[in-house]
Design an enzyme around this catalytic site. Structure first.
Site, PDB file in Angstrom:
ATOM      1  N   GLU A 120      23.660 101.830  24.038  1.00  0.00           N
ATOM      2  CA  GLU A 120      22.814 101.095  25.169  1.00  0.00           C
ATOM      3  C   GLU A 120      23.631 100.959  26.196  1.00  0.00           C
ATOM      4  OE1 GLU A 120      19.895 101.358  25.482  1.00  0.00           O
ATOM      5  OE2 GLU A 120      19.376  99.827  26.988  1.00  0.00           O
TER       6      GLU A 120
ATOM      7  N   GLU B 110      22.769 105.789  33.666  1.00  0.00           N
ATOM      8  CA  GLU B 110      21.334 105.932  34.132  1.00  0.00           C
ATOM      9  C   GLU B 110      21.511 105.482  35.594  1.00  0.00           C
ATOM     10  OE1 GLU B 110      17.165 104.734  32.169  1.00  0.00           O
ATOM     11  OE2 GLU B 110      19.033 103.507  31.218  1.00  0.00           O
TER      12      GLU B 110
ATOM     13  N   TRP C 265      -3.094  92.789  32.108  1.00  0.00           N
ATOM     14  CA  TRP C 265      -2.221  93.754  31.380  1.00  0.00           C
ATOM     15  C   TRP C 265      -2.419  93.284  29.872  1.00  0.00           C
ATOM     16  CZ3 TRP C 265       1.428  97.251  31.612  1.00  0.00           C
ATOM     17  CH2 TRP C 265       2.443  97.160  30.270  1.00  0.00           C
TER      18      TRP C 265
ATOM     19  N   ASN D  90      -3.805  84.389  32.895  1.00  0.00           N
ATOM     20  CA  ASN D  90      -2.560  85.004  32.702  1.00  0.00           C
ATOM     21  C   ASN D  90      -1.599  84.363  31.839  1.00  0.00           C
ATOM     22  OD1 ASN D  90      -0.388  86.568  32.700  1.00  0.00           O
ATOM     23  ND2 ASN D  90       0.569  85.388  34.425  1.00  0.00           N
ATOM     24  N   GLY D  91      -1.289  85.075  30.729  1.00  0.00           N
ATOM     25  CA  GLY D  91      -0.859  84.491  29.574  1.00  0.00           C
ATOM     26  C   GLY D  91      -1.036  84.704  28.239  1.00  0.00           C
TER      27      GLY D  91
ATOM     28  N   CYS E 212      -0.647  89.717  33.763  1.00  0.00           N
ATOM     29  CA  CYS E 212      -1.884  89.796  34.402  1.00  0.00           C
ATOM     30  C   CYS E 212      -1.645  88.920  35.706  1.00  0.00           C
ATOM     31  CB  CYS E 212      -2.857  88.937  33.464  1.00  0.00           C
ATOM     32  SG  CYS E 212      -3.430  89.581  32.074  1.00  0.00           S
TER      33      CYS E 212
ATOM     34  N   LYS F 214      10.122 106.451  34.400  1.00  0.00           N
ATOM     35  CA  LYS F 214       9.983 105.458  33.347  1.00  0.00           C
ATOM     36  C   LYS F 214       9.392 105.848  32.131  1.00  0.00           C
ATOM     37  CE  LYS F 214       9.828 101.187  32.222  1.00  0.00           C
ATOM     38  NZ  LYS F 214      11.422 100.466  31.838  1.00  0.00           N
TER      39      LYS F 214
ATOM     40  N   LYS G 169      22.873 102.572  29.873  1.00  0.00           N
ATOM     41  CA  LYS G 169      22.618 101.754  31.104  1.00  0.00           C
ATOM     42  C   LYS G 169      23.533 102.090  32.310  1.00  0.00           C
ATOM     43  CE  LYS G 169      19.216 100.407  30.664  1.00  0.00           C
ATOM     44  NZ  LYS G 169      18.692 100.992  29.520  1.00  0.00           N
TER      45      LYS G 169
ATOM     46  N   HIS H  84      39.337 111.560  16.626  1.00  0.00           N
ATOM     47  CA  HIS H  84      38.864 113.075  16.211  1.00  0.00           C
ATOM     48  C   HIS H  84      38.534 113.705  17.305  1.00  0.00           C
ATOM     49  CE1 HIS H  84      38.825 111.854  12.071  1.00  0.00           C
ATOM     50  NE2 HIS H  84      38.555 110.574  12.433  1.00  0.00           N
TER      51      HIS H  84
HETATM   52  C1  AGP Z   1      16.114 103.683  29.061  1.00  0.00           C
HETATM   53  O1  AGP Z   1      16.702 102.839  30.035  1.00  0.00           O
HETATM   54  C2  AGP Z   1      15.238 104.851  29.763  1.00  0.00           C
HETATM   55  N1  AGP Z   1      14.435 104.359  30.783  1.00  0.00           N
HETATM   56  C3  AGP Z   1      14.670 105.562  28.660  1.00  0.00           C
HETATM   57  O2  AGP Z   1      16.029 106.256  27.852  1.00  0.00           O
HETATM   58  C4  AGP Z   1      13.674 105.284  27.637  1.00  0.00           C
HETATM   59  O3  AGP Z   1      14.180 104.158  26.802  1.00  0.00           O
HETATM   60  C5  AGP Z   1      13.207 106.284  26.861  1.00  0.00           C
HETATM   61  O4  AGP Z   1      12.603 107.463  27.857  1.00  0.00           O
HETATM   62  C6  AGP Z   1      12.059 106.046  25.946  1.00  0.00           C
HETATM   63  O5  AGP Z   1      11.085 105.595  26.578  1.00  0.00           O
HETATM   64  P1  AGP Z   1       9.822 104.876  25.822  1.00  0.00           P
HETATM   65  O6  AGP Z   1      10.401 103.448  25.120  1.00  0.00           O
HETATM   66  O7  AGP Z   1       8.878 104.562  26.819  1.00  0.00           O
HETATM   67  O8  AGP Z   1       9.317 105.874  24.568  1.00  0.00           O
END
Ligand code: AGP
Length: 618
Positions: free
Chosen positions: A491, A498, A76, A108-109, A2, A613, A495, A514
């Site tokens: 992961e 991406e 938030w 906020n918190g 927030c 996002k 990263k 393989h």
């Molecule tokens: C991760 O860094 C990406 N931004 C992307 O893979 C993300 O995790 C995926 O689109 C899922 O999004 P969500 O967790 O909002 O469902």
């Protein structure tokens, strides 16, 4: 998170408060509100859901709220749906629409023990109109103010002693027109004082147009703000002097807390995100899933689990699969949501479907949730956004308390999701009789140690920054590991892809021979994840196979595995914790590696090309 603002002086407060809130919009929010007082008239409170422009329209840019003293808030949601009733400011009166309330405030918190305090206040005649922890905190201040009749600072101090959690609070008292009171623990709060005017805000961007000289309130300190004056107090009520800090940042840098990008800021927010999330799940040494409406009987009835998600959330599912199966001996299947929604779904009796999503709006994950529900299967959502579509439609919800995540590449939400699934697995194992009390307590202890160990891991970034700059032009990077290390590699690889646009793949280490090892040539970067000691030697052998073909080896292990340094060309060590939870520490160097590689290449770290996002379309 927030955002809160406050102003007292000799100009109209409302327009200044709205300006301040607009500078805090980057923090993410779902509603906003103002409380403004004109002299000794009752404080007026106006709230609006949605974007700040709705509040601006509702108050005609503040013109409908005369007065030179006020507070404002962008919410938030963490407790209570995002709606008008739960929007701040909140009041001490029992009825939201009652005018002239004794105490009006914004927060906020997270007040962790708000439920027990609410019960105490109900017994003392208070009634609640919202589902928020903030309303409880404000009514608690009112309770002490009326009971001891000493004054605002005394009442605030008593509240600070009683509550657990984090807060930046701004309050106005009916008996003290023209004054604003503030209190802080863990959540940020800054005060700015100029000629005849005093400003308060969650963050510097909201003050910069007025002053660059600010006071940072410390934990368990309170403040009394008058036009052009600020007085600070410790928990004993004694006045204290705070140093004045001159802010050199510009507004944009200030929104990133002085960090260059939101992503690096959010990487550093992970200890707090995990701390807040675990604090919402673990009370008095026990995991409490009651907030999700999951009873012990429902947990005991689980015969199998189907995890569905996308991207990094799917990687959390991959890690959770190993943890749940190992601790609970319950079979877990992990499926990409985009696959799950179109395949023949064989969900037997006793299946729980878990949907993991930061945004709670990912189209494939939402569709998968609906498909599971259509089969009459119980669903649990693990999401970061209160009131999001997936949160609303799932049968049960566990919220991660990572706060709004701005960078497209997830970091703190990923870590908060991991910690949520760890806690879920620990409790499920206990309910299933697979975990004795001693082992349960040990796991809980290790879980609660994660934030500190993450903070320690965050300090080890300079070597990685140096390494990233040297290898920023790599063509291919392979992440290899076994078991939980494989989930970690998924992961780490995403990263890197991406945000640095370098081709990268994650491989189960035993799978390399393989086919994929044919791609390994002189100088290929191989990152071996070696946190799982029971398979460390196996993965080392796979790394050696790569070295025989000219690969450059990076070893990532717990600090007890120092032998890794004897063969890896570059080694990274993280603090030790229970093997099930090592991924939460080992992911940090991989986040740094991706981040600094992207920075070295001069790329748009927070908004990588082609990505959104939240993927709210198929
Ligand atoms: C991760 O860094 C990406 N931004 C992307 O893979 C993300 O995790 C995926 O689109 C899922 O999004 P969500 O967790 O909002 O469902």
């Amino acid at each position: 998170m927030c955002g809160i603002v406050g102003f007292t002086g000799h100009r109209a407060a409302a327009p200044l408060l709205l300006d301040g809130l607009s500078m805090l919009e980057y923090r993410g929010y779902d509603s906003a509100g103002l409380a403004v007082r004109d002299g000794t008239a009752p404080t007026a409170v106006v709230k609006a859901t949605g974007k700040l422009k709705n509040l601006i329209e509702k108050t005609d840019a503040g013109k409908t709220m005369p007065g030179c003293c006020g507070i404002g808030h962008t919410r938030w949601a963490t407790h209570g749906e995002p709606n008008q009733t739960n929007a701040h400011p909140h009041i001490s009166a029992n009825d939201m629409d009652e005018m002239g309330s004794e105490v009006v405030g914004v927060h906020n918190g997270i007040i962790e023990n708000y439920a027990e305090i609410k019960q105490k206040l109900l017994k003392n005649g208070y009634r609640f109109y919202s589902g928020t922890d903030t309303e409880v905190a404000i009514k608690l201040v009112d309770y002490y103010y009326r009971k001891y009749k000493i004054g605002p600072i005394d009442a605030i101090n008593r509240m600070m002693v009683r509550v657990r959690g984090s807060y930046a609070l701004a309050l106005m008292f009916r008996d003290y027109p023209g004054e604003i009171y503030a209190a802080r623990k863990d959540s940020p709060l800054v005060i700015g004082v100029t000629e005849g005017e005093t400003f308060l805000a969650s963050d510097v961007p909201a003050l910069l147009q007025h002053t660059r000289d600010v006071y940072y309130i410390d934990n368990h300190q309170s403040a009394r703000l008058l036009p052009g004056e600020a007085h600070f107090f410790d928990l004993n009520g004694d006045e204290v002097q705070l140093p004045l800090t001159h802010v050199t940042w510009n507004a944009e840098a200030a929104q990133k807390g002085g960090y260059k990008h939101f992503m690096i800021k959010e990487i550093h927010e992970q200890p707090r995100a995990v701390q807040d999330t675990l604090n919402s799940l673990i009370r008095d040494g026990r995991v409490d899933l009651s907030a999700a409406g999951l009873s012990h009987d429902q947990l005991a009835a689980i015969q199998s689990i189907q995890i569905v998600a996308c991207g990094s959330a799917w990687h959390v599912g991959m890690a959770a699969q190993y943890v749940i199966e190992d601790l609970c001996e319950v079979p877990v299947r992990v499926e990409l949501a985009s696959e799950f929604r179109y395949r023949k779904r064989l969900l037997g009796p006793g299946t729980l479907v878990i949907v993991i999503s930061q945004s709670g709006e990912t189209a494939d994950s939402l569709a998968a949730l609906r498909a599971a529900k259509a089969m009459g299967v119980p669903t649990l959502a693990v999401v970061n956004v209160v009131g999001s579509s997936i949160a609303r439609e799932a049968d049960h919800v566990l919220y991660t308390l990572a706060g709004p995540e701005i960078a497209v590449a997830t970091t703190k939400a990923y870590s908060a999701q991991l910690s949520t699934l760890y806690a879920f697995a620990t409790e499920l194992a206990s309910v299933k009789g697979k975990l004795g009390e001693e082992k349960y307590a040990a796991l809980i202890g290790e879980l609660l140690s994660l934030p500190d160990k993450m903070a320690k891991t965050l300090q080890n970034k300079e070597r990685i920054q140096w390494f990233a700059a040297r290898h920023a032009n790599a063509r291919d990077i392979f992440f290899i590991g076994r078991g939980l290390d494989y989930a970690l590699c998924l992961e780490g690889s995403l990263k890197m892809k991406e945000i640095s646009y370098i081709h990268s793949e994650a491989y189960a280490a035993g799978e390399l021979k393989h086919g994929t090892i044919s791609l390994v040539e002189n100088g290929t970067l191989i990152i071996g994840a070696l946190t799982q000691k029971d398979v460390l030697e196996k993965t080392v052998s796979n790394m050696a196979e790569c070295r025989a073909r000219g690969a450059y080896l990076i070893g990532l292990a717990g600090e007890d595995s120092r032998e890794v340094a004897s063969f890896a060309d570059f080694s990274i060590f993280v603090p030790e914790t229970d093997p099930h939870f090592m991924g939460s520490l080992a992911i940090i160097p991989l986040q740094f590696l991706a981040y600094y590689t992207s920075v070295s290449k001069g790329l748009d770290v927070d908004k990588p090309r082609n990505l959104a996002k939240s993927v709210t379309v198929e």
